[in-house]
Design a protein around this motif. Sequence first.
Motif, short mmCIF file in Angstrom:
data_model
loop_
_atom_site.label_atom_id
_atom_site.label_comp_id
_atom_site.label_asym_id
_atom_site.label_seq_id
_atom_site.Cartn_x
_atom_site.Cartn_y
_atom_site.Cartn_z
N THR A 36 0.86 -1.18 0.00
CA THR A 36 0.00 0.00 0.00
C THR A 36 0.90 1.23 0.00
N THR A 37 0.32 2.40 -0.27
CA THR A 37 1.08 3.63 -0.06
C THR A 37 0.31 4.55 0.88
N LEU A 38 1.07 5.45 1.51
CA LEU A 38 0.50 6.28 2.58
C LEU A 38 -0.01 7.62 2.07
N GLY A 39 -0.03 7.82 0.77
CA GLY A 39 -0.45 9.11 0.21
C GLY A 39 0.77 9.88 -0.26
N ARG A 40 0.56 10.75 -1.26
CA ARG A 40 1.68 11.48 -1.85
C ARG A 40 2.42 12.29 -0.78
N GLY A 41 3.72 12.29 -0.89
CA GLY A 41 4.55 12.98 0.10
C GLY A 41 4.66 12.21 1.41
N GLY A 42 4.22 10.95 1.40
CA GLY A 42 4.06 10.19 2.64
C GLY A 42 5.33 9.66 3.28
N SER A 43 6.49 9.88 2.68
CA SER A 43 7.71 9.37 3.32
C SER A 43 8.00 10.04 4.65
N ASP A 44 7.58 11.30 4.79
CA ASP A 44 7.73 11.97 6.08
C ASP A 44 6.93 11.20 7.14
N PHE A 45 5.73 10.82 6.75
CA PHE A 45 4.85 10.06 7.65
C PHE A 45 5.51 8.73 8.01
N SER A 46 6.11 8.07 7.02
CA SER A 46 6.80 6.80 7.30
C SER A 46 7.82 6.97 8.41
N ALA A 47 8.59 8.06 8.31
CA ALA A 47 9.64 8.29 9.32
C ALA A 47 9.02 8.47 10.70
N ALA A 48 7.90 9.19 10.74
CA ALA A 48 7.26 9.43 12.04
C ALA A 48 6.69 8.12 12.60
N ILE A 49 6.12 7.31 11.74
CA ILE A 49 5.56 6.02 12.18
C ILE A 49 6.68 5.16 12.78
N LEU A 50 7.80 5.09 12.08
CA LEU A 50 8.91 4.28 12.58
C LEU A 50 9.49 4.90 13.85
N GLY A 51 9.49 6.24 13.89
CA GLY A 51 9.96 6.93 15.10
C GLY A 51 9.15 6.52 16.31
N GLN A 52 7.84 6.47 16.13
CA GLN A 52 6.98 6.05 17.24
C GLN A 52 7.19 4.56 17.56
N ALA A 53 7.30 3.76 16.51
CA ALA A 53 7.32 2.32 16.70
C ALA A 53 8.60 1.83 17.38
N LEU A 54 9.71 2.49 17.13
CA LEU A 54 10.98 1.93 17.66
C LEU A 54 11.09 1.91 19.19
#
Length: 471
Positions: free
Chosen positions: A209-227
């Motif tokens: 799936t994709t998180l929406g255009r420009g979503g790589s910033d969101f990916s970083a935040a998701i991983l930031g929370q998850a770690l």
Amino acid sequence: MTLVMKFGGTSVGSVPALRQTAELIQQAQQTWGQVVVVASAMGTKPVKVTDLLLTGAKRALAGDSHTFLDVAEQLRRAHYELIDGLLEPEGERQAALAENDQFIDRFVALCQAVLVLGELTPRALDAISGMGEQMSVRVLAAYLRQLGLPAQAVDATELIRTDAAFQSATPMMAETIRLTQARLGPALAAGDLPVVTGFIGATAAGVMTTLGRGGSDFSAAILGQALPAKEVWIWTDVDGVMSADPRLVPAARTIPELTNREVSELAYYGAKVLHPKTIRPVVENGIPLRIKNTFNPHHAGTVIVADKPDGSGQIKAVTAIPDLSLVTVEGKGMLGVPGIAARTFSAVARSQANVLLITQASSEQSICFSVPEAATAAVISSLEAEFAHELQRRDIDRIWAQQPVGIVTVVGAGMRGTPGIAGKIFSALGAHDINVIAIAQGSSECSVSLVVTAADTAAAVQHLHELINAT
Ligand code: ADP
Ligand code: ASP
Ligand code: MG
């Protein structure tokens, strides 16, 4: 201490950019010990890999059998250039070229299927558009290995579990936390340097799936929370979040510190520098978020801090969203009739359009809201179907759209409770003959949004930006 660093398209878009990116990663690893890198697809302006992938697929759907082949060649050339320029022939160069070719062959095969079937599902669009990140992280990881760093490319399909809302998927955090910790925890403990694809995730069934255009910033935040990470840094091509888009307002300046609410309003109302969903996972978990310039790393950039009282009376930034329409539902018979607003927005929701701003005249004789211009026809027909009866009875006189329009938003927590800001905004626009079609104020009072014609949008941003020094 773990640091998540996300590099945007331009930071991985050329040989010199990648060298610079690698240097920043190397330094961070020395300082922080544990670093997780998140990278976007190559995004050298004006050619952006994600745009190219989407164009190829959409043209194939339209029956065009050439464009996706041209795109494939363009993608091949762009990635070859990086691989050739960065990787030693006696090292991983051949392997990287072969791996990259596999992605491009897959892109061609998928587009051929789209062409033959005459169908492009959101699921297929995600499989195609997410490939840019899969290609870029492999090149970056190989280059980091060549520099002696223990980098490994990781597809976020292994880490970020999402629902099946293709193109704008929502992460399921409990599962994402479990997957991320299980996969990255041991890797980090062993001293590895994960280089993770931005933008993508996968459903429980493993479908990308994709998180929406420009979503790589969101990916970083998701991983930031998850770690969880100690900090999340977004590396881009400007000195942090600025008082306006520097492409539109050359006098725009970096804002050293923005509150959570301010940056949320800015991102939501069009400041492309940060995806609007980035803020929540980090700020709600007390993880500092910084935005910095890959090409000017000594500049402090912007730090996002928790909300706090601000009595400054200051406007901090002006932003804009172009290509919208303003839809109006109006009629004297709407007065005091319960449920009109609810039915209006249910009908809009059925058309799948995203509503960006709503205003209602106090007489209740009209409801106005803005949607992306491309969605206008679908929204109006959905509303006409919903209100067929009221239209026939003339309780609703008209459902119509004004387009193209733009929303210009002025942001600053210090505006709260400061009298006269609205007056200054209107005077600044009035002095330049810019007509305000509609206005809405965020309930947090930290933003004021104005709808103006598309033709006036850029000038409105420029003139409102002049107020920043003046307030
Ligand atoms: P990346 O690929 O690094 O994610 P983007 O192109 O998505 O980069 O975002 C960075 C761009 O956002 C900048 O080059 C700038 O033109 C644009 N931008 C729009 N509004 C702002 C703003 N208020 N502050 C900084 N940049 C902005
Ligand atoms: N490559 C994706 C896009 O262009 C995600 C990103 O750059 O953040 O939308
Ligand atoms: Mg971006």
